[in-house]
Design an enzyme around this catalytic site. Structure first.
Site, PDB file in Angstrom:
ATOM      1  N   HIS A   1       0.809  -1.221   0.000  1.00 35.17           N
ATOM      2  CA  HIS A   1       0.000   0.000   0.000  1.00 35.17           C
ATOM      3  C   HIS A   1       0.839   1.267   0.000  1.00 35.17           C
ATOM      4  O   HIS A   1       0.342   2.325  -0.387  1.00 35.17           O
ATOM      5  CB  HIS A   1      -0.949   0.009   1.205  1.00 35.17           C
ATOM      6  CG  HIS A   1      -2.117  -0.921   1.053  1.00 35.17           C
ATOM      7  ND1 HIS A   1      -2.032  -2.267   1.303  1.00 35.17           N
ATOM      8  CD2 HIS A   1      -3.394  -0.695   0.660  1.00 35.17           C
ATOM      9  CE1 HIS A   1      -3.209  -2.830   1.086  1.00 35.17           C
ATOM     10  NE2 HIS A   1      -4.051  -1.905   0.689  1.00 35.17           N
ATOM     11  N   GLY A   2       2.061   1.201   0.432  1.00 32.65           N
ATOM     12  CA  GLY A   2       2.860   2.419   0.417  1.00 32.65           C
ATOM     13  C   GLY A   2       4.148   2.275   1.193  1.00 32.65           C
ATOM     14  O   GLY A   2       4.304   1.390   2.050  1.00 32.65           O
TER      15      GLY A   2
END
Length: 465
Positions: free
Chosen positions: A325-326
Site C-alpha cells: 500500500h505504500g
C-alpha cells in the site's frame, strides 16, 4: 481524470459511442479501447503512458517465451526474470526513496552520515495495480492456467481504464477470454451498470467526501487539538469513509466495464460483517486478498510445512500486503496487526478453543480493523501514537460531529449492510423501463447527487497506491 467529474462524464459518453460504433470488428474495438485508456491515463501525466506500455510489452514478451519454452527449468527462469522486472518497476517508483531514507538514517545513527541520491520520484497512478496484474498473468501462464495472449490483448488487460488506477485487480483469466469475442450489450448489463455507477457516485461524492472533509481529515491532521470523543468518532468515520470510497470506485469500475460489455469480479462483500480477520480478508478488496493468497501465500508454502510455517507465511503475506500500500512504516504496522491477529486466530483454532459468540466476534473484529485504520490513515508512526494517546485521554466532549455527519456514518453503514440481492432486484425492474425513461431517471439521479455533494471531489483513497 476522476470518475465523479464532468470531464470524465464527457470522456465516457464519447468513448461509449465510439466503441459501440466500431463493434463490427473486435480487433478495431479493442484497439480503440486501448487508445482511449491511454488518453484516460495520460490525463494525469502523459510521460507514464510509456511506462504502462513498456510494462505490458515486458509481460507479453515473457509470457510468449514461457509458452514456447521446452523445459520446465527454462520456464521457471523466464517467469522469475519477468516477476523481477515487474517488481523492479514497482520498487523503483514506489520504494527507492524510502529505502534510501532508511539507509541514510541508519548510517547517521552509526556516525557515518552520507548524502544519498534521493530522486523525489513521482509515483505513477495505479502502478501497484497494473504491475500486480502483469505478475499474475505471467504466473498463470507459467502454471498452465492461461495461454500466452496477443500483444493487443495483454496491453488492453493492463490498460483498460475502468480498473487501471484503483482496481479491481482483474486477472487475465477473468478478462482475456472476454476479449476473444465481440461483446454484446443487453438490457440486464445496462441496467446493472447504470445502477452501480449511480450507487457508487452517491457513496463517493456525498458520504465519503463529506466525512473526509468535515470530520476525518481535520481530526487526523492534528489529533492533539481534538477531544477523545472526536478521535473515536473520526476513527469510526474513517472506517465508513474508506469503505464507501473504495467500494464506490469498484462499483463504478464494474458498472462502466459492464456498459462496454465486460464483466468484472465483485470486490467487496460486506467486510464489516466479518467474524474474524481471516473472514474480513475474504470480504474486503477481494481482488487483492485473493491475489495475495494465490500468488504470495501459496508461493511461500501456504499451509505446507507445519503450523509454524503456516503462521510465518500468514504474517509475511500480510506484512508484504501492508507494504504494497505504500512506503511508510505505518502500512507495515497495519499489515503486521492484521497478520498477527490472523496468526492468533489460527493458533486458537488449531488448539480447539471455543470461538466467541458471532455478534461479539463481529464487534471485536470490527474494532480491530478500526484500530488498524488509524495506522493506515495516519501520516506517520508518531501521528498514529499521538492519535491513540488522545483516545485514552478521557476528554469526551464533542466538538466536531454534527447530526449530518452522524447521519452519514449511519447511512454509510446501512449501504454496507444492504442485502446482496437488492441491487440485482432493482436492476431487474429497471431493465423493464423504456430506454428514454431509464435515461431520464439516471440523469435525474446524477443531478440529485451533484446537488447534494460537497463542493469539489477529492481523489479516491486508493489512487495513491
Amino acid at each position: 481524470m476522476l470518475f465523479p467529474t464532468l470531464d470524465f462524464g464527457l470522456f465516457f459518453l464519447a468513448a461509449f459511442v465510439l466503441v459501440w460504433a466500431v463493434s463490427a470488428s473486435n480487433e478495431w474495438r479493442k484497439l480503440l479501447l486501448l487508445v482511449l485508456s491511454w488518453a484516460f491515463y495520460g490525463a494525469w501525466d502523459w510521460r507514464f503512458v510509456a511506462l504502462l506500455i513498456a510494462s505490458a510489452v515486458i509481460n507479453w514478451g515473457a509470457a510468449g517465451l514461457i509458452y514456447a519454452a521446452r523445459t520446465r527449468g527454462t520456464q521457471k527462469a523466464i517467469v522469475t526474470v519477468g516477476v523481477i522486472a515487474n517488481l523492479g518497476i514497482l520498487g523503483f517508483f514506489k520504494y527507492y526513496d524510502f529505502f534510501l531514507e532508511q539507509l541514510g538514517a541508519l548510517l547517521a545513527g552509526w556516525g557515518m552520515a552520507r548524502d544519498l541520491p534521493l530522486l523525489q520520484i513521482v509515483l505513477p497512478v495505479g502502478v501497484s495495480f497494473f504491475t500486480f496484474q502483469g505478475m499474475s498473468y505471467l504466473i498463470d501462464v507459467y502454471r498452465g492456467r492461461l495461454k500466452a495472449a496477443s500483444l493487443l490483448d495483454i496491453t488492453l488487460l493492463m490498460s483498460f481504464f475502468p480498473h487501471l488506477v484503483a482496481g479491481p485487480i482483474v486477472r487475465g483469466a477473468d478478462l482475456l477470454p472476454q476479449f476473444e469475442k465481440t461483446p454484446r450489450l443487453n438490457r440486464d448489463m445496462v441496467a446493472m451498470g447504470l445502477l452501480l455507477i449511480v450507487w457508487g457516485l452517491f457513496k463517493k461524492a456525498v458520504v465519503a467526501s463529506e466525512l473526509s472533509v468535515n470530520l476525518v481529515d481535520p481530526v487526523f491532521f492534528d489529533p492533539s487539538a481534538h477531544s477523545s470523543l472526536d478521535l473515536l468518532l473520526a476513527a469510526y468515520g474513517y472506517a465508513v469513509q474508506i469503505y464507501c470510497d473504495f467500494s464506490a470506485y469498484s462499483d463504478m469500475a464494474i458498472g462502466i466495464a459492464a456498459l462496454f460489455g465486460y464483466r468484472f469480479p465483485r470486490n467487496f462483500n460486506q467486510p464489516y460483517r466479518a467474524a474474524s480477520l481471516q473472514d474480513f480478508w475474504r470480504r474486503w478488496h477481494i481482488s487483492l486478498s485473493s491475489w495475495l493468497r494465490d500468488y504470495l501465500y501459496i508461493g511461500l508454502g501456504g499451509n505446507r510445512g507445519g503450523l509454524f510455517m503456516q503462521c510465518r507465511n500468514i504474517l509475511l503475506t500480510m506484512l508484504l500486503g501492508g507494504f504494497w500500500h505504500g512506503a511508510k512504516w505505518t502500512f507495515l504496522i497495519w499489515g503486521g496487526l492484521h497478520g498477527g491477529v490472523q496468526v492468533i486466530e489460527t493458533l486458537w483454532r488449531k488448539a480447539g478453543l471455543p470461538g466467541l459468540p458471532k455478534l461479539l466476534a463481529i464487534l471485536v473484529t470490527f474494532h480491530i480493523v478500526t484500530l488498524g485504520w488509524i495506522f493506515f490513515r495516519a501520516e506517520s508512526f508518531d501521528a498514529a501514537i499521538a492519535y491513540l494517546s488522545g483516545l485514552g485521554a478521557g476528554d469526551w466532549h464533542n466538538g466536531m460531529t454534527t447530526p449530518l455527519l452522524a447521519g452519514l456514518m449511519l447511512l454509510g453503514m446501512a449501504f454496507h449492510f444492504t442485502p446482496p440481492g437488492l441491487a440485482q432486484g432493482i436492476a431487474l425492474r429497471l431493465r423493464l423501463l423504456p430506454a428514454p425513461l431509464l435515461g431520464l431517471l439516471v440523469a435525474a439521479a446524477i443531478l440529485l447527487v451533484d446537488a447534494m455533494r460537497y463542493e469539489g471531489v477529492a481523489p479516491f483513497i486508493y489512487y495513491q497506491f
